[in-house]
Design a protein around this motif. Structure first.
Motif, mmCIF file in Angstrom:
data_model
loop_
_atom_site.group_PDB
_atom_site.id
_atom_site.type_symbol
_atom_site.label_atom_id
_atom_site.label_comp_id
_atom_site.label_asym_id
_atom_site.label_seq_id
_atom_site.Cartn_x
_atom_site.Cartn_y
_atom_site.Cartn_z
ATOM 1 N N ILE A 1 81.717 54.922 115.824
ATOM 2 C CA ILE A 1 82.915 53.937 115.920
ATOM 3 C C ILE A 1 83.854 54.189 114.607
ATOM 4 N N THR A 2 84.824 54.800 114.667
ATOM 5 C CA THR A 2 85.908 55.185 113.588
ATOM 6 C C THR A 2 86.820 54.241 113.080
ATOM 7 N N ASP A 3 87.179 53.378 114.122
ATOM 8 C CA ASP A 3 88.350 52.438 114.234
ATOM 9 C C ASP A 3 88.269 51.395 113.238
ATOM 10 N N PRO A 4 88.709 51.179 111.962
ATOM 11 C CA PRO A 4 88.512 50.215 110.912
ATOM 12 C C PRO A 4 88.498 48.682 111.487
ATOM 13 N N THR B 1 78.124 43.329 104.500
ATOM 14 C CA THR B 1 78.284 44.178 103.726
ATOM 15 C C THR B 1 78.285 45.580 104.171
ATOM 16 N N VAL B 2 79.151 46.341 103.900
ATOM 17 C CA VAL B 2 79.377 47.609 104.279
ATOM 18 C C VAL B 2 78.255 48.438 103.579
ATOM 19 N N SER B 3 77.379 49.149 104.243
ATOM 20 C CA SER B 3 76.221 49.827 103.573
ATOM 21 C C SER B 3 76.508 51.188 103.194
ATOM 22 N N VAL B 4 75.972 51.849 102.226
ATOM 23 C CA VAL B 4 76.197 53.132 101.918
ATOM 24 C C VAL B 4 74.812 53.733 102.107
ATOM 25 N N GLY B 5 74.850 55.333 102.367
ATOM 26 C CA GLY B 5 73.471 55.837 102.445
ATOM 27 C C GLY B 5 72.721 55.838 103.760
ATOM 28 N N VAL B 6 71.672 56.427 103.791
ATOM 29 C CA VAL B 6 70.799 56.233 104.953
ATOM 30 C C VAL B 6 69.149 56.005 104.801
ATOM 31 N N THR B 7 68.456 54.940 105.418
ATOM 32 C CA THR B 7 67.341 54.797 105.109
ATOM 33 C C THR B 7 66.350 54.544 106.280
ATOM 34 N N GLN B 8 65.266 55.105 106.237
ATOM 35 C CA GLN B 8 64.337 55.272 107.350
ATOM 36 C C GLN B 8 64.339 53.804 108.100
ATOM 37 N N THR B 9 64.398 53.655 109.229
ATOM 38 C CA THR B 9 64.690 52.297 110.090
ATOM 39 C C THR B 9 63.791 51.327 109.651
ATOM 40 N N GLU B 10 62.491 51.478 109.586
ATOM 41 C CA GLU B 10 61.284 50.475 109.454
ATOM 42 C C GLU B 10 61.459 49.951 108.044
ATOM 43 N N ARG B 11 61.695 51.115 107.229
ATOM 44 C CA ARG B 11 61.672 50.563 105.732
ATOM 45 C C ARG B 11 62.752 49.624 105.442
#
Length: 451
Positions: A185-188, A214-224
C-alpha cells in the motif's frame, strides 16, 4: 558535534568489519560425535547480539536445539549446539548441512549489519511486495475479528500474520497487500486511515493504555518483533490476581556469582521449540550480554543457565532490577505458550477469508489466544488457538457448529481433547526437555543469592 558522533560511529563500524574480515566465522557441522543429534560449532569474532543472531538462524531453519554450550568472554565467540530436525532426527543430507553452514556464515560475515533494534508499537514497514502493520492493544474476545474486518473494509488482503496474547495484552505483525494492485500500500491517505481505524479498535474501552501510532523503520524478524512489541507494552507487569498463580509460572532465578562480576540466570520450565530464542531475545533486548551459558532440553524439563552482565559491564545490582529480569523472562516464555484448542484451516485464499473465519469464531463465543496466518501458492494455511470468551475450554457442541459452518475438511482440530469441556486423557503437546546433568554453579558454591 553531530558530525563528530557520526564520524566516530562510522569508524567503529568499519573497525568491526575489518575484524570480521580478518577473522571470518568458522562453522563446523559434526554428525559423528553425538548419537542422537547433529553438533554445530561456531567460532567468530565477538560482538553484541551475536548469540541471538546464531540462535535466530537455527530457528529460521526449523531446527530444534537440545543442548548448547556458550562462551563469549573476551574478543571471541565460541558456541556448540546440538540440533535435530522437526521430526527429532539428525540432519543427514549433505545439502542441508551445507545450507546450515552457509546461513550462519552469511549472518556473521563482514557484511552483516545486525543491530539489536528497538522500535515503537504500531507502524508500517515499507516493502514493494507488502505493507507490514504492527499492532499492540488491550486483548479482548473478538479483537482479531474486528481488526481483520477493518482491513477488509479498506480493501486490504492479509497475506500473513502472527498474533500473540499475554496478560491481557495483544500484539500482532501483519503483512497486507492492496486489493487493487496486489502489492504494498503506497497511498499515504489510505495508510493514515488504516492506522486511525486500527488504533480505535485496539483502544477498546481501556483509555489508560492506548495503542500507539508510530511509523516504523527497518525490518525485524517477526517473532523477535512480537517480543519487542509486548515488552514495550509492559505485558510483564502482573496484577494481584496474576501474582496468586505463581505455581503455574516458569522457574526463573537471578543470583550474583561469588567474587565475580557476573549475575547468573537460571530458567526451568517445560521444553518446547524456540524456547532458547525467546530467552536470549529478551536478554538481548534488555541490554544484557551472555558471557557463558549451558542449555539442556533432553529430559522432562528444559534447563538454561546464563552468566550475564549489562552492556555497561555491571551485573544485576539491585532488587528492583533482579525482579524485572525475572518478570521479563517469565513473560517471554509465557507469550508463546499456546493456551487453547488448536485449529488448523486450509483452503483456497481469497479476500476477506480471515475476516469471515474470525467472525464465525466470535459469533460462537470463542476467543483467539494466538494465531499464525500464511498463504502459499494461493492456499491459506491458518492456525488458531481458541478458548471460550471466559477463558475456559471449548464446548464440543460449539466446535461442531463452527466446523459445520466453515467445513469439516477445511477446519480441522489439531489440539488435544483436554482443551474441550469434556476432557479425555491425552499426552501433552509439548516436547519435554531435561535438567542440565552437569553440576550447576550454585551446587559448586560459586554463586550466592542476591543481597
Amino acid at each position: 558535534m553531530d558530525g563528530d558522533l557520526s564520524s566516530s560511529w562510522d569508524s567503529d563500524d568499519e573497525y568491526e568489519k575489518f575484524i570480521r574480515r580478518m577473522n571470518p566465522p568458522r562453522v563446523v557441522v559434526d554428525n559423528d560425535s553425538c548419537a542422537n543429534a547433529t553438533v554445530i560449532r561456531v567460532d567468530s569474532a565477538n560482538k553484541y547480539g551475536i548469540l541471538l543472531e546464531v540462535v535466530q538462524v537455527l530457528m529460521d531453519l526449523n531446527l530444534i536445539i537440545t543442548k548448547a554450550y556458550i562462551s563469549s568472554d573476551g574478543g571471541w565467540f565460541m558456541d556448540v549446539f546440538n540440533v535435530r530436525d522437526r521430526d527429532g532426527n539428525k540432519i543427514e543430507k549433505e545439502k542441508d548441512l551445507d545450507k546450515i553452514k552457509n546461513f550462519i556464515r552469511k549472518s556473521l560475515g563482514e557484511d552483516s549489519s545486525f543491530v539489536p533494534s528497538r522500535r515503537k508499537s504500531v507502524g508500517f514497514t515499507p516493502s514493494s511486495d507488502h505493507t507490514s502493520i504492527e499492532l499492540t492493544g488491550t486483548d479482548r474476545p473478538g479483537l482479531l475479528s474486528e481488526v481483520s474486518a477493518v482491513l477488509t473494509d479498506l480493501r486490504c488482503n492479509v497475506v500473513s500474520a502472527e498474533v500473540w496474547t499475554h496478560n491481557s495484552r495483544a500484539a500482532a505483525v501483519m503483512q497486507v497487500t492492496d486489493e487493487e494492485t496486489g502489492s504494498a500500500i503506497t497511498d499515504p491517505e489510505k495508510l493514515s486511515r488504516i492506522k486511525e481505524l486500527l488504533c480505535n479498535v485496539l483502544k477498546g474501552n481501556n483509555r489508560s493504555r492506548e495503542a500507539k501510532t508510530t511509523v516504523s523503520v527497518g525490518v525485524t524478524q517477526t517473532e523477535r518483533r512480537l517480543h519487542q512489541l509486548m515488552f514495550d507494552d509492559r505485558d510483564y507487569e502482573r496484577s494481584d490476581e496474576d501474582s496468586r498463580n505463581e505455581h503455574h509460572r516458569p522457574k526463573v532465578t537471578v543470583v550474583n556469582w561469588f567474587d565475580k562480576d557476573y549475575s547468573v540466570v537460571t530458567v526451568r520450565c517445560k521444553d518446547r521449540p524456540k524456547l532458547l530464542f525467546d530467552t536470549v531475545c529478551t536478554l538481548t533486548d534488555m541490554q544484557y550480554v551472555v558471557f557463558h551459558g549451558n542449555v539442556d532440553a533432553e529430559g522432562p524439563e528444559a534447563y538454561q543457565e546464563y552468566c550475564i552482565r549489562h552492556v555497561d559491564g555491571s551485573p544485576v545490582n539491585s532488587e528492583a532490577e533482579r525482579q524485572r529480569v525475572i518478570q521479563c523472562l517469565e513473560a517471554a516464555i509465557e507469550r508463546r505458550v499456546s493456551e487453547g484448542l488448536k485449529l488448523e484451516l486450509c483452503t483456497s485464499d481469497r479476500m476477506g477469508l480471515l475476516t469471515d473465519v474470525t467472525r464465525i469464531f466470535r459469533e460462537n463465543g470463542l476467543s483467539v489466544t494466538r494465531a499464525e496466518v500464511t498463504t502459499r501458492s494461493g492456499k491459506a494455511i491458518n492456525t488458531f488457538y481458541v478458548r471460550d470468551a471466559a477463558g475456559n475450554p471449548v464446548d464440543p457442541k460449539t466446535l461442531d457448529d463452527i466446523r459445520a459452518e466453515i467445513g469439516q475438511t477445511v477446519l480441522q482440530v489439531k489440539g488435544h481433547a483436554d482443551h474441550l469441556k469434556s476432557p479425555q486423557g491425552s499426552p501433552t503437546r509439548f516436547l519435554f526437555g531435561g535438567l542440565f546433568k552437569s553440576r550447576s554453579l550454585y551446587n559448586l558454591g560459586l554463586i550466592r543469592p542476591y543481597t
